[in-house]
Design a protein around this motif. Structure first.
Motif, PDB file in Angstrom:
ATOM      1  N   PHE A  19      15.867  -2.169  23.404  1.00 26.02           N
ATOM      2  CA  PHE A  19      17.181  -1.770  23.905  1.00 26.02           C
ATOM      3  C   PHE A  19      18.240  -2.067  22.857  1.00 26.02           C
ATOM      4  N   LEU A  20      19.239  -1.217  22.825  1.00 29.70           N
ATOM      5  CA  LEU A  20      20.347  -1.331  21.889  1.00 29.70           C
ATOM      6  C   LEU A  20      21.512  -1.998  22.599  1.00 29.70           C
ATOM      7  N   THR A  21      22.048  -3.020  21.973  1.00 26.37           N
ATOM      8  CA  THR A  21      23.198  -3.729  22.523  1.00 26.37           C
ATOM      9  C   THR A  21      24.033  -4.238  21.358  1.00 26.37           C
ATOM     10  N   ARG A  22      25.082  -4.942  21.652  1.00 27.40           N
ATOM     11  CA  ARG A  22      25.905  -5.522  20.591  1.00 27.40           C
ATOM     12  C   ARG A  22      25.660  -7.013  20.549  1.00 27.40           C
ATOM     13  N   SER A  23      25.619  -7.561  19.313  1.00 26.81           N
ATOM     14  CA  SER A  23      25.313  -8.966  19.147  1.00 26.81           C
ATOM     15  C   SER A  23      25.822  -9.446  17.794  1.00 26.81           C
ATOM     16  N   THR A  24      25.892 -10.761  17.643  1.00 26.38           N
ATOM     17  CA  THR A  24      26.214 -11.357  16.349  1.00 26.38           C
ATOM     18  C   THR A  24      24.939 -11.791  15.624  1.00 26.38           C
ATOM     19  N   ALA A  25      23.772 -11.608  16.271  1.00 27.07           N
ATOM     20  CA  ALA A  25      22.497 -12.002  15.672  1.00 27.07           C
ATOM     21  C   ALA A  25      22.210 -11.137  14.442  1.00 27.07           C
ATOM     22  N   THR A  26      21.537 -11.742  13.460  1.00 26.01           N
ATOM     23  CA  THR A  26      21.197 -11.021  12.236  1.00 26.01           C
ATOM     24  C   THR A  26      19.688 -10.950  12.086  1.00 26.01           C
ATOM     25  N   SER A  27      19.239  -9.982  11.280  1.00 25.11           N
ATOM     26  CA  SER A  27      17.811  -9.803  11.059  1.00 25.11           C
ATOM     27  C   SER A  27      17.588  -9.105   9.730  1.00 25.11           C
ATOM     28  N   ASP A  28      16.446  -9.402   9.105  1.00 28.67           N
ATOM     29  CA  ASP A  28      16.054  -8.710   7.875  1.00 28.67           C
ATOM     30  C   ASP A  28      15.359  -7.393   8.197  1.00 28.67           C
ATOM     31  N   LYS A  29      14.884  -7.257   9.439  1.00 34.67           N
ATOM     32  CA  LYS A  29      14.185  -6.045   9.864  1.00 34.67           C
ATOM     33  C   LYS A  29      15.191  -5.017  10.358  1.00 34.67           C
ATOM     34  N   SER A  30      14.801  -3.749  10.289  1.00 36.67           N
ATOM     35  CA  SER A  30      15.657  -2.696  10.823  1.00 36.67           C
ATOM     36  C   SER A  30      14.784  -1.640  11.490  1.00 36.67           C
ATOM     37  N   ILE A  31      15.422  -0.808  12.315  1.00 33.61           N
ATOM     38  CA  ILE A  31      14.715   0.227  13.055  1.00 33.61           C
ATOM     39  C   ILE A  31      15.614   1.448  13.170  1.00 33.61           C
ATOM     40  N   GLU A  32      14.999   2.618  13.113  1.00 35.84           N
ATOM     41  CA  GLU A  32      15.766   3.841  13.343  1.00 35.84           C
ATOM     42  C   GLU A  32      15.765   4.094  14.844  1.00 35.84           C
ATOM     43  N   TRP A  33      16.952   4.189  15.417  1.00 38.18           N
ATOM     44  CA  TRP A  33      17.108   4.338  16.861  1.00 38.18           C
ATOM     45  C   TRP A  33      17.108   5.806  17.241  1.00 38.18           C
TER      46      TRP A  33
END
Length: 81
Positions: A19-33
């Motif tokens: 699920f797509l939401t808003r956050s301040t969390a960070t990640s090195d991984k990414s995904i095409e939505w």
């Protein structure tokens, strides 16, 4: 001063749910939505799609067995004082 608040995708691998939401969390991984944009992706162990409370697969705990084990270990009921 405040961390960046941006769109992030949270993925529950156990339930194959994201699920797509808003956050301040960070990640090195990414995904095409689904909308064609790329967002940071954060893998979580449990979400509403896999949590027993929300899925209705909640297990009944053996409380009687736990009580019996407690009484064997620490005595039956209250002692006469």
């Amino acid at each position: 001063m405040h961390p960046e608040y941006r769109p992030v995708v949270f993925r529950d691998r156990a339930a194959d749910y994201a699920f797509l939401t808003r956050s301040t969390a960070t990640s090195d991984k990414s995904i095409e939505w689904e909308d064609g944009n790329t967002y940071p992706a954060i893998d979580v162990e449990i979400s509403s799609a896999s949590h027993p409370f929300y899925t209705g697969t909640q297990r009944v705990l053996d409380t009687a067995g736990r009580v019996e084990r407690f009484e064997r270990r620490y005595g039956h009921g209250r002692s006469n004082q």
